[in-house]
Design a protein around this motif. Structure first.
Motif, PDB file in Angstrom:
ATOM      1  N   THR A  73     -82.762  41.355  29.564  1.00  6.99           N
ATOM      2  CA  THR A  73     -81.890  42.515  29.711  1.00  6.99           C
ATOM      3  C   THR A  73     -80.763  42.424  28.695  1.00  6.99           C
ATOM      4  OG1 THR A  73     -80.592  41.392  31.420  1.00  6.99           O
ATOM      5  CG2 THR A  73     -82.357  42.822  32.172  1.00  6.99           C
ATOM      6  N   SER A  74     -80.379  43.572  28.195  1.00  6.20           N
ATOM      7  CA  SER A  74     -79.246  43.647  27.277  1.00  6.20           C
ATOM      8  C   SER A  74     -78.318  44.742  27.789  1.00  6.20           C
ATOM      9  CB  SER A  74     -79.713  43.968  25.860  1.00  6.20           C
ATOM     10  OG  SER A  74     -78.598  44.054  24.985  1.00  6.20           O
ATOM     11  N   LYS A  75     -77.053  44.340  28.000  1.00  7.16           N
ATOM     12  CA  LYS A  75     -76.040  45.297  28.457  1.00  7.16           C
ATOM     13  C   LYS A  75     -74.889  45.278  27.469  1.00  7.16           C
ATOM     14  CE  LYS A  75     -77.256  44.982  33.246  1.00  7.16           C
ATOM     15  NZ  LYS A  75     -76.839  45.068  34.605  1.00  7.16           N
ATOM     16  N   ASN A  76     -74.206  46.380  27.407  1.00 10.19           N
ATOM     17  CA  ASN A  76     -73.048  46.491  26.548  1.00 10.19           C
ATOM     18  C   ASN A  76     -71.867  45.779  27.222  1.00 10.19           C
ATOM     19  OD1 ASN A  76     -71.139  47.193  24.668  1.00 10.19           O
ATOM     20  ND2 ASN A  76     -71.531  49.396  24.777  1.00 10.19           N
ATOM     21  N   LYS A  77     -71.296  44.792  26.528  1.00  7.06           N
ATOM     22  CA  LYS A  77     -70.164  44.051  27.099  1.00  7.06           C
ATOM     23  C   LYS A  77     -68.975  44.969  27.382  1.00  7.06           C
ATOM     24  CE  LYS A  77     -71.108  39.567  24.971  1.00  7.06           C
ATOM     25  NZ  LYS A  77     -70.631  38.551  24.003  1.00  7.06           N
ATOM     26  N   ALA A  78     -68.815  45.987  26.582  1.00  8.55           N
ATOM     27  CA  ALA A  78     -67.655  46.877  26.712  1.00  8.55           C
ATOM     28  C   ALA A  78     -67.641  47.645  28.035  1.00  8.55           C
ATOM     29  CB  ALA A  78     -67.611  47.854  25.542  1.00  8.55           C
ATOM     30  N   ASN A  79     -68.795  48.176  28.439  1.00  8.31           N
ATOM     31  CA  ASN A  79     -68.802  49.017  29.643  1.00  8.31           C
ATOM     32  C   ASN A  79     -69.892  48.642  30.653  1.00  8.31           C
ATOM     33  OD1 ASN A  79     -71.089  49.935  28.369  1.00  8.31           O
ATOM     34  ND2 ASN A  79     -70.224  51.934  27.809  1.00  8.31           N
ATOM     35  N   GLY A  80     -70.691  47.626  30.353  1.00 10.46           N
ATOM     36  CA  GLY A  80     -71.722  47.178  31.298  1.00 10.46           C
ATOM     37  C   GLY A  80     -72.965  48.043  31.347  1.00 10.46           C
ATOM     38  N   GLU A  81     -73.030  49.052  30.481  1.00 13.42           N
ATOM     39  CA  GLU A  81     -74.205  49.923  30.492  1.00 13.42           C
ATOM     40  C   GLU A  81     -75.412  49.214  29.889  1.00 13.42           C
ATOM     41  OE1 GLU A  81     -73.842  53.856  28.985  1.00 13.42           O
ATOM     42  OE2 GLU A  81     -72.012  54.267  30.114  1.00 13.42           O
ATOM     43  N   SER A  82     -76.557  49.506  30.428  1.00 15.51           N
ATOM     44  CA  SER A  82     -77.798  48.905  29.964  1.00 15.51           C
ATOM     45  C   SER A  82     -78.161  49.427  28.583  1.00 15.51           C
ATOM     46  CB  SER A  82     -78.921  49.230  30.950  1.00 15.51           C
ATOM     47  OG  SER A  82     -80.129  48.661  30.519  1.00 15.51           O
ATOM     48  N   LEU A  83     -78.571  48.495  27.709  1.00 17.53           N
ATOM     49  CA  LEU A  83     -79.042  48.867  26.370  1.00 17.53           C
ATOM     50  C   LEU A  83     -80.564  48.878  26.349  1.00 17.53           C
ATOM     51  CD1 LEU A  83     -76.563  46.713  24.262  1.00 17.53           C
ATOM     52  CD2 LEU A  83     -76.399  49.157  24.810  1.00 17.53           C
ATOM     53  N   PHE A  84     -81.169  47.780  26.854  1.00 18.80           N
ATOM     54  CA  PHE A  84     -82.627  47.745  26.976  1.00 18.80           C
ATOM     55  C   PHE A  84     -83.039  46.756  28.047  1.00 18.80           C
ATOM     56  CE2 PHE A  84     -82.138  44.442  23.643  1.00 18.80           C
ATOM     57  CZ  PHE A  84     -82.889  43.405  24.178  1.00 18.80           C
ATOM     58  N   LEU A  85     -84.257  46.937  28.503  1.00 20.49           N
ATOM     59  CA  LEU A  85     -84.889  46.037  29.461  1.00 20.49           C
ATOM     60  C   LEU A  85     -86.303  45.781  28.969  1.00 20.49           C
ATOM     61  CD1 LEU A  85     -85.285  44.526  32.180  1.00 20.49           C
ATOM     62  CD2 LEU A  85     -85.867  46.737  33.188  1.00 20.49           C
ATOM     63  N   LEU A  86     -86.648  44.497  28.822  1.00 21.74           N
ATOM     64  CA  LEU A  86     -87.994  44.091  28.411  1.00 21.74           C
ATOM     65  C   LEU A  86     -88.552  43.167  29.478  1.00 21.74           C
ATOM     66  CD1 LEU A  86     -90.377  43.644  26.433  1.00 21.74           C
ATOM     67  CD2 LEU A  86     -88.981  41.923  25.302  1.00 21.74           C
ATOM     68  N   GLU A  87     -89.697  43.512  30.014  1.00 23.54           N
ATOM     69  CA  GLU A  87     -90.393  42.657  30.970  1.00 23.54           C
ATOM     70  C   GLU A  87     -91.753  42.319  30.387  1.00 23.54           C
ATOM     71  OE1 GLU A  87     -88.657  43.971  35.260  1.00 23.54           O
ATOM     72  OE2 GLU A  87     -90.066  45.367  34.318  1.00 23.54           O
ATOM     73  N   LEU A  88     -92.051  41.023  30.358  1.00 29.01           N
ATOM     74  CA  LEU A  88     -93.287  40.553  29.749  1.00 29.01           C
ATOM     75  C   LEU A  88     -93.911  39.477  30.622  1.00 29.01           C
ATOM     76  CD1 LEU A  88     -95.279  40.245  27.311  1.00 29.01           C
ATOM     77  CD2 LEU A  88     -93.638  38.600  26.362  1.00 29.01           C
ATOM     78  N   GLU A  89     -95.189  39.656  30.924  1.00 31.76           N
ATOM     79  CA  GLU A  89     -95.987  38.618  31.582  1.00 31.76           C
ATOM     80  C   GLU A  89     -97.062  38.212  30.589  1.00 31.76           C
ATOM     81  OE1 GLU A  89     -97.445  39.595  35.474  1.00 31.76           O
ATOM     82  OE2 GLU A  89     -95.480  40.293  36.137  1.00 31.76           O
ATOM     83  N   TYR A  90     -96.936  36.977  30.100  1.00 25.36           N
ATOM     84  CA  TYR A  90     -97.850  36.472  29.081  1.00 25.36           C
ATOM     85  C   TYR A  90     -98.596  35.283  29.656  1.00 25.36           C
ATOM     86  CZ  TYR A  90     -99.589  35.198  24.467  1.00 25.36           C
ATOM     87  OH  TYR A  90    -100.396  34.934  23.399  1.00 25.36           O
TER      88      TYR A  90
END
Length: 166
Positions: A73-90
């Motif tokens: 998960t990547s969130k913006n430190k400034a406001n906590g909004e989500s930037l992206f979500l990657l889920e992977l089962e390998y």
């Protein structure tokens, strides 16, 4: 007199491991920036990587399936909004012989994922780059530490539930 493993000298049995297959079992990538259109917002990403593992015996002798599950998960430190979500089962299918039964569980959850990790890292890097972000090169996962944490967590939950440790 020969021992059960056919070795009279007392040497450790020969361990044999082979990767039979590797595959993506499931993957999703959500680009929240593109969906919300966060133009004009200063972006300072905070990336979190969660890893879990699963291993199971396959119907064929000496074959095991090991799955690495990553949630990035990547969130913006400034406001906590989500930037992206990657889920992977390998996953990987392994042929493993010569590992003593009492050492098989840690072998499957430490050594096998360690072999798969470079491929997982490349996939995560490619997907984040192709998704419109800088390529994310995640740090190497310490599978031994991860295994020890899981054992400690299970012991604590059994202790809290008043169950005997197994």
């Amino acid at each position: 007199m020969a021992e059960a493993n056919g070795n009279a000298t007392g040497e450790a049995p020969q361990i044999r491991m082979q990767v039979l297959a590797q595959f993506i079992r499931d993957m999703s990538f959500e680009n929240a920036v593109a969906q919300k259109g966060l133009q004009g917002t200063e972006i300072n990403p905070d990336v979190t990587v969660q890893v879990s593992l699963d291993a199971r015996k396959r119907p064929v002798d000496h074959q095991y399936e090991v799955i690495n599950k990553f949630r990035v998960t990547s969130k913006n430190k400034a406001n906590g909004e989500s930037l992206f979500l990657l889920e992977l089962e390998y996953g990987g299918i392994f042929h493993v012989e010569g590992v003593p039964e009492d050492q098989l569980h840690p072998f499957l959850l430490i050594e096998c994922p360690r072999l798969l990790f470079p491929f997982v890292r490349r996939i995560i890097s490619d997907v984040t780059r192709d998704g419109g972000f800088p390529a994310l090169n995640i740090d190497t996962v310490d599978y031994l530490a991860l295994y020890r944490q899981e054992l400690a967590r299970r012991a604590e939950s059994q202790k809290a539930a008043g169950q005997p440790l197994s």
